[in-house]
Design a protein around this motif. Structure first.
Motif, mmCIF file in Angstrom:
data_model
loop_
_atom_site.group_PDB
_atom_site.id
_atom_site.type_symbol
_atom_site.label_atom_id
_atom_site.label_comp_id
_atom_site.label_asym_id
_atom_site.label_seq_id
_atom_site.Cartn_x
_atom_site.Cartn_y
_atom_site.Cartn_z
ATOM 1 N N ILE A 171 -5.839 59.306 71.796
ATOM 2 C CA ILE A 171 -6.838 58.406 71.141
ATOM 3 C C ILE A 171 -7.192 58.804 70.009
ATOM 4 O O ILE A 171 -7.383 57.763 69.028
ATOM 5 N N TYR A 172 -7.129 60.039 69.456
ATOM 6 C CA TYR A 172 -7.709 60.181 68.201
ATOM 7 C C TYR A 172 -6.595 60.955 67.455
ATOM 8 O O TYR A 172 -5.796 61.729 67.809
ATOM 9 N N THR A 175 -7.271 62.359 75.252
ATOM 10 C CA THR A 175 -7.984 62.343 73.982
ATOM 11 C C THR A 175 -7.098 62.646 72.881
ATOM 12 O O THR A 175 -7.204 62.265 71.693
ATOM 13 N N ASP A 231 -8.338 65.692 67.818
ATOM 14 C CA ASP A 231 -9.321 65.525 69.180
ATOM 15 C C ASP A 231 -9.834 66.823 69.092
ATOM 16 O O ASP A 231 -10.922 67.104 69.928
ATOM 17 N N THR A 262 -15.247 64.435 71.747
ATOM 18 C CA THR A 262 -14.130 64.530 72.375
ATOM 19 C C THR A 262 -14.012 65.308 73.682
ATOM 20 O O THR A 262 -13.557 65.276 74.697
#
Length: 381
Positions: free
Chosen positions: A337-338, A334, A341, A322
């Protein structure tokens, strides 16, 4: 992914990038003409266009020295472009709000336009300058993780580095310092969860020196690595050979038992760029379940997107990938998204511990803003 999908994705990316550059180029020009009234807009457009799309020259069969120069320039330009876009957008929004609130006259006075333009340039220079400097620094972070009893006496120290991106700008220059810092930590084992290379082995300037430095790593239980999405392509076998020659044990959907104290597994990345020469990620669940449940199980998995694949039989997952976004505001992306991260995460008491490092190197632009290059020290308690 079909060729049509790839062509569409590339076309869309170029369209977005081109549109953003039209905005940045226009804003740069409008500010410059306030200072240098005789600037020819067509000359400026041509010069800016060459700069903005300089990265496309990397795909041409240019001589080595010229290609390296182009690659270096375009890498720095990308960071400059990001912050020009950010600060011009922020300041334009502020000016627009100021006009709505009648705090700024309409049309906007020349002095306001000049000051706002100058402020965007100053902020860009400040952020880029700091980012370049910060990318030369290497921090050390430490975590303490409790595992099954098998590893308790004595405690185990694992040092983790990820995302070296050897072949990227400045990547080899920091390798000696990285090795020295790792050895000074006196680790029992060293783990490298992927992106050791930067797509192309041939981009590494001095592979022999890289191998010599890797061989200097000191850990009683050895150095283990797994592959990241950038560790593939046509030079994949050369990458693997360098690691083998450097006494680094590469785990390709395999596991090893370390001194009957714990098990260490390494996963192939699920989306390698241009592939691993035919190797593909396997389902390891059956293999991992065969490990003695009394032994702590640690998994190296480059991308922390696969956390749902692991159950309570796994004690610790080590990831990278990441970069924590690498430069602000990338971390905001990020983080969305995660599940994690960056840093330490555990869903609940029966779930694996997860540690995601921001990496010890940089990808693309050689800058770090709001994140750090880091070496991770983990004490298994």
């Amino acid at each position: 992914m079909s060729k049509l999908t790839i062509v569409f994705a590339i076309s869309l990316a170029l369209l977005i990038y081109g549109g953003a550059n039209l905005y940045v180029g226009h804003r740069l020009y409008r500010g410059l003409v306030l200072i240098f009234s005789r600037i020819n807009k067509w000359v400026f457009a041509c010069v800016y266009g060459v700069i903005a799309f300089s990265y496309l020259l990397e795909f041409l069969p240019l001589p080595g020295a010229i290609n390296e120069l182009v690659t270096t320039f375009s890498s720095y330009w990308l960071g400059i472009f990001v912050y020009l876009l950010l600060w011009f957008a922020v300041i334009d929004v502020v000016v627009f709000i100021g006009k709505l609130c009648k705090l700024i006259p309409s049309p906007v006075p020349k002095v306001v336009r000049l000051c706002s333009w100058g402020l965007a340039i100053f902020c860009t220079i400040a952020f880029v300058g700091y980012g370049i400097y910060n990318a030369t620094q290497i921090k050390e972070v430490q975590y303490k993780i409790s595992t099954k009893d098998s590893v308790d006496s004595p405690k185990m120290k694992i040092v983790v580095i990820s995302d070296l991106h050897l072949g990227a700008i400045q990547s080899e220059n920091r390798l000696e310092e990285i090795v020295e810092k790792i050895n000074a930590m006196k680790p029992d084992l060293i783990a490298i969860p992927g992106d050791i290379f930067n797509d192309d082995f041939d981009a590494v300037k001095n592979p022999k020196r890289v191998s010599e430095l890797f061989k200097q790593l000191e850990a009683p239980y050895g150095v283990y690595a797994t592959l990241g999405n950038h560790d593939g392509g046509k030079t994949f076998h050369q990458m693997v050979k360098l690691l083998k020659d450097s006494n680094i044990m590469l785990l390709k959907d395999e596991y090893v038992i370390i001194d009957d104290r714990f098990a260490l597994a390494g996963r192939l990345d699920s989306s390698p760029i241009r592939g691993y020469g035919g190797l593909k990620r396997k389902d390891m669940q059956d293999s991992l379940e065969k490990i003695d449940p009394k032994l702590p199980l640690i998994v190296l998995d480059h991308n922390p997107i696969h956390l749902e694949e692991y159950s309570s039989n796994v004690d610790l997952i080590l990831s990278g990938h990441t970069h924590k976004g690498q430069i602000f505001p990338g971390s905001l992306i990020t983080n969305q998204i995660y599940v994690v991260d960056y840093g330490h995460y555990q869903k609940n008491a029966n779930s694996p511990h997860v540690i995601v490092t921001s990496g010890v190197g940089t990808w693309g632009m050689p800058m770090r803003v709001g994140t750090n290059n880091e070496i991770v020290e983990i004490i298994l308690d």
